[in-house]
Design a protein around this motif. Sequence first.
Motif, PDB file in Angstrom:
ATOM      1  N   GLY A 170     -65.548  10.628  -6.515  1.00 35.96           N
ATOM      2  CA  GLY A 170     -64.818   9.970  -5.426  1.00 35.96           C
ATOM      3  C   GLY A 170     -64.968   8.458  -5.486  1.00 35.96           C
ATOM      4  O   GLY A 170     -63.994   7.719  -5.289  1.00 35.96           O
ATOM      5  N   ALA A 171     -66.184   7.995  -5.774  1.00 33.42           N
ATOM      6  CA  ALA A 171     -66.425   6.551  -5.880  1.00 33.42           C
ATOM      7  C   ALA A 171     -65.676   5.973  -7.078  1.00 33.42           C
ATOM      8  O   ALA A 171     -65.114   4.872  -6.997  1.00 33.42           O
ATOM      9  CB  ALA A 171     -67.917   6.273  -6.000  1.00 33.42           C
ATOM     10  N   VAL A 172     -65.641   6.716  -8.171  1.00 41.44           N
ATOM     11  CA  VAL A 172     -64.917   6.267  -9.364  1.00 41.44           C
ATOM     12  C   VAL A 172     -63.417   6.206  -9.075  1.00 41.44           C
ATOM     13  O   VAL A 172     -62.749   5.234  -9.439  1.00 41.44           O
ATOM     14  CB  VAL A 172     -65.227   7.173 -10.579  1.00 41.44           C
ATOM     15  N   SER A 173     -62.890   7.206  -8.403  1.00 43.73           N
ATOM     16  CA  SER A 173     -61.454   7.224  -8.070  1.00 43.73           C
ATOM     17  C   SER A 173     -61.082   6.042  -7.185  1.00 43.73           C
ATOM     18  O   SER A 173     -60.047   5.398  -7.396  1.00 43.73           O
ATOM     19  CB  SER A 173     -61.087   8.538  -7.378  1.00 43.73           C
ATOM     20  N   THR A 174     -61.931   5.748  -6.204  1.00 48.95           N
ATOM     21  CA  THR A 174     -61.690   4.596  -5.335  1.00 48.95           C
ATOM     22  C   THR A 174     -61.713   3.301  -6.146  1.00 48.95           C
ATOM     23  O   THR A 174     -60.845   2.442  -5.992  1.00 48.95           O
ATOM     24  CB  THR A 174     -62.744   4.541  -4.213  1.00 48.95           C
ATOM     25  N   ALA A 175     -62.708   3.176  -7.020  1.00 51.68           N
ATOM     26  CA  ALA A 175     -62.811   1.980  -7.857  1.00 51.68           C
ATOM     27  C   ALA A 175     -61.588   1.835  -8.755  1.00 51.68           C
ATOM     28  O   ALA A 175     -61.039   0.739  -8.902  1.00 51.68           O
ATOM     29  CB  ALA A 175     -64.085   2.028  -8.702  1.00 51.68           C
ATOM     30  N   LEU A 176     -61.136   2.935  -9.339  1.00 51.15           N
ATOM     31  CA  LEU A 176     -59.962   2.886 -10.209  1.00 51.15           C
ATOM     32  C   LEU A 176     -58.725   2.427  -9.440  1.00 51.15           C
ATOM     33  O   LEU A 176     -57.935   1.618  -9.941  1.00 51.15           O
ATOM     34  CB  LEU A 176     -59.719   4.256 -10.847  1.00 51.15           C
ATOM     35  N   SER A 177     -58.554   2.927  -8.229  1.00 53.06           N
ATOM     36  CA  SER A 177     -57.405   2.511  -7.413  1.00 53.06           C
ATOM     37  C   SER A 177     -57.455   1.024  -7.122  1.00 53.06           C
ATOM     38  O   SER A 177     -56.436   0.322  -7.196  1.00 53.06           O
ATOM     39  CB  SER A 177     -57.375   3.293  -6.102  1.00 53.06           C
ATOM     40  N   ARG A 178     -58.633   0.518  -6.800  1.00 55.03           N
ATOM     41  CA  ARG A 178     -58.769  -0.920  -6.517  1.00 55.03           C
ATOM     42  C   ARG A 178     -58.551  -1.755  -7.778  1.00 55.03           C
ATOM     43  O   ARG A 178     -57.941  -2.825  -7.725  1.00 55.03           O
ATOM     44  CB  ARG A 178     -60.138  -1.193  -5.912  1.00 55.03           C
ATOM     45  N   LEU A 179     -59.044  -1.275  -8.903  1.00 52.24           N
ATOM     46  CA  LEU A 179     -58.832  -1.986 -10.168  1.00 52.24           C
ATOM     47  C   LEU A 179     -57.348  -1.973 -10.541  1.00 52.24           C
ATOM     48  O   LEU A 179     -56.833  -2.948 -11.082  1.00 52.24           O
ATOM     49  CB  LEU A 179     -59.683  -1.369 -11.282  1.00 52.24           C
ATOM     50  N   ALA A 185     -57.878   6.702 -23.128  1.00 52.48           N
ATOM     51  CA  ALA A 185     -57.634   6.844 -21.693  1.00 52.48           C
ATOM     52  C   ALA A 185     -58.421   8.069 -21.213  1.00 52.48           C
ATOM     53  O   ALA A 185     -58.612   9.028 -21.961  1.00 52.48           O
ATOM     54  CB  ALA A 185     -56.148   7.027 -21.420  1.00 52.48           C
ATOM     55  N   PHE A 186     -58.891   8.004 -19.976  1.00 50.99           N
ATOM     56  CA  PHE A 186     -59.768   9.044 -19.443  1.00 50.99           C
ATOM     57  C   PHE A 186     -59.309   9.495 -18.064  1.00 50.99           C
ATOM     58  O   PHE A 186     -58.694   8.733 -17.323  1.00 50.99           O
ATOM     59  CB  PHE A 186     -61.202   8.507 -19.292  1.00 50.99           C
ATOM     60  N   LYS A 187     -59.677  10.719 -17.703  1.00 54.96           N
ATOM     61  CA  LYS A 187     -59.519  11.197 -16.343  1.00 54.96           C
ATOM     62  C   LYS A 187     -60.691  10.652 -15.529  1.00 54.96           C
ATOM     63  O   LYS A 187     -61.771  10.384 -16.070  1.00 54.96           O
ATOM     64  CB  LYS A 187     -59.516  12.715 -16.303  1.00 54.96           C
ATOM     65  N   ALA A 188     -60.484  10.506 -14.229  1.00 59.31           N
ATOM     66  CA  ALA A 188     -61.523   9.950 -13.356  1.00 59.31           C
ATOM     67  C   ALA A 188     -62.805  10.765 -13.452  1.00 59.31           C
ATOM     68  O   ALA A 188     -63.908  10.206 -13.492  1.00 59.31           O
ATOM     69  CB  ALA A 188     -61.033   9.894 -11.912  1.00 59.31           C
ATOM     70  N   ARG A 189     -62.702  12.075 -13.520  1.00 58.36           N
ATOM     71  CA  ARG A 189     -63.910  12.902 -13.584  1.00 58.36           C
ATOM     72  C   ARG A 189     -64.677  12.691 -14.879  1.00 58.36           C
ATOM     73  O   ARG A 189     -65.898  12.769 -14.909  1.00 58.36           O
ATOM     74  CB  ARG A 189     -63.604  14.357 -13.331  1.00 58.36           C
ATOM     75  N   GLU A 190     -63.957  12.390 -15.975  1.00 61.25           N
ATOM     76  CA  GLU A 190     -64.631  12.098 -17.243  1.00 61.25           C
ATOM     77  C   GLU A 190     -65.400  10.775 -17.155  1.00 61.25           C
ATOM     78  O   GLU A 190     -66.524  10.681 -17.642  1.00 61.25           O
ATOM     79  CB  GLU A 190     -63.608  12.022 -18.383  1.00 61.25           C
ATOM     80  N   ILE A 191     -64.781   9.781 -16.536  1.00 61.21           N
ATOM     81  CA  ILE A 191     -65.451   8.490 -16.364  1.00 61.21           C
ATOM     82  C   ILE A 191     -66.690   8.681 -15.495  1.00 61.21           C
ATOM     83  O   ILE A 191     -67.774   8.190 -15.830  1.00 61.21           O
ATOM     84  CB  ILE A 191     -64.495   7.453 -15.734  1.00 61.21           C
ATOM     85  N   ALA A 192     -66.536   9.403 -14.391  1.00 59.89           N
ATOM     86  CA  ALA A 192     -67.656   9.656 -13.477  1.00 59.89           C
ATOM     87  C   ALA A 192     -68.807  10.332 -14.203  1.00 59.89           C
ATOM     88  O   ALA A 192     -69.973   9.947 -14.044  1.00 59.89           O
ATOM     89  CB  ALA A 192     -67.179  10.507 -12.298  1.00 59.89           C
ATOM     90  N   SER A 193     -68.488  11.304 -15.008  1.00 58.36           N
ATOM     91  CA  SER A 193     -69.518  12.021 -15.760  1.00 58.36           C
ATOM     92  C   SER A 193     -70.232  11.107 -16.745  1.00 58.36           C
ATOM     93  O   SER A 193     -71.457  11.160 -16.887  1.00 58.36           O
ATOM     94  CB  SER A 193     -68.872  13.196 -16.510  1.00 58.36           C
ATOM     95  N   GLN A 194     -69.493  10.245 -17.409  1.00 59.45           N
ATOM     96  CA  GLN A 194     -70.065   9.362 -18.423  1.00 59.45           C
ATOM     97  C   GLN A 194     -70.948   8.271 -17.832  1.00 59.45           C
ATOM     98  O   GLN A 194     -71.943   7.893 -18.434  1.00 59.45           O
ATOM     99  CB  GLN A 194     -68.959   8.722 -19.267  1.00 59.45           C
ATOM    100  N   ILE A 195     -70.583   7.754 -16.648  1.00 65.69           N
ATOM    101  CA  ILE A 195     -71.373   6.664 -16.078  1.00 65.69           C
ATOM    102  C   ILE A 195     -72.314   7.148 -14.981  1.00 65.69           C
ATOM    103  O   ILE A 195     -73.068   6.359 -14.424  1.00 65.69           O
ATOM    104  CB  ILE A 195     -70.490   5.497 -15.577  1.00 65.69           C
ATOM    105  N   GLY A 196     -72.273   8.450 -14.669  1.00 69.97           N
ATOM    106  CA  GLY A 196     -73.215   9.024 -13.721  1.00 69.97           C
ATOM    107  C   GLY A 196     -72.990   8.605 -12.276  1.00 69.97           C
ATOM    108  O   GLY A 196     -73.939   8.391 -11.530  1.00 69.97           O
ATOM    109  N   ILE A 197     -71.725   8.493 -11.887  1.00 72.59           N
ATOM    110  CA  ILE A 197     -71.373   8.102 -10.522  1.00 72.59           C
ATOM    111  C   ILE A 197     -70.432   9.159  -9.954  1.00 72.59           C
ATOM    112  O   ILE A 197     -69.635   9.754 -10.680  1.00 72.59           O
ATOM    113  CB  ILE A 197     -70.712   6.700 -10.508  1.00 72.59           C
ATOM    114  N   ASP A 198     -70.509   9.368  -8.657  1.00 67.31           N
ATOM    115  CA  ASP A 198     -69.673  10.332  -7.960  1.00 67.31           C
ATOM    116  C   ASP A 198     -68.190  10.110  -8.278  1.00 67.31           C
ATOM    117  O   ASP A 198     -67.716   8.966  -8.286  1.00 67.31           O
ATOM    118  CB  ASP A 198     -69.925  10.198  -6.459  1.00 67.31           C
TER     119      ASP A 198
END
Length: 123
Positions: free
Chosen positions: A51-60, A36-49
């Motif tokens: 905020g965009a990752v957090s929004t995507a996670l909420s929708r998922l 399991a990961f924090k949103a900022r860790e996911i963002a860092s790993q996939i190279g996306i902002d």
Amino acid sequence: MSIDRDTFKNASEDELADLSVPDQVLGFLAANEDRAFKAREIASQIGIDEGAVSTALSRLKDRDLVEHKATYWAITDNDERLEGYSGYERATALFNEQLGTEDKESWREHAPSESHPSVEDEQ
């Protein structure tokens, strides 16, 4: 279908460009389904902002494709939910096109001849 960690690390942004942010987030979590990961860790790993990752996670999460506890996110263990998600199918198709499909016979050649002890415990 997920991609292996080496493919994830070595794939260029252009190779992954056809995937939406939710698809990329879901792909990353699927490739790391045991963590399991924090949103900022996911963002860092996939190279996306972040905020965009957090929004995507909420929708998922609204679609029951990811699980959320405290500040951590993980892919769902509900295979039926994942199989029903069209983005997951698109991601699988893209990676199959780029990397080829899995060879089931190759998997069988390397499969152990005996069941794992946990499988025997369930029977």
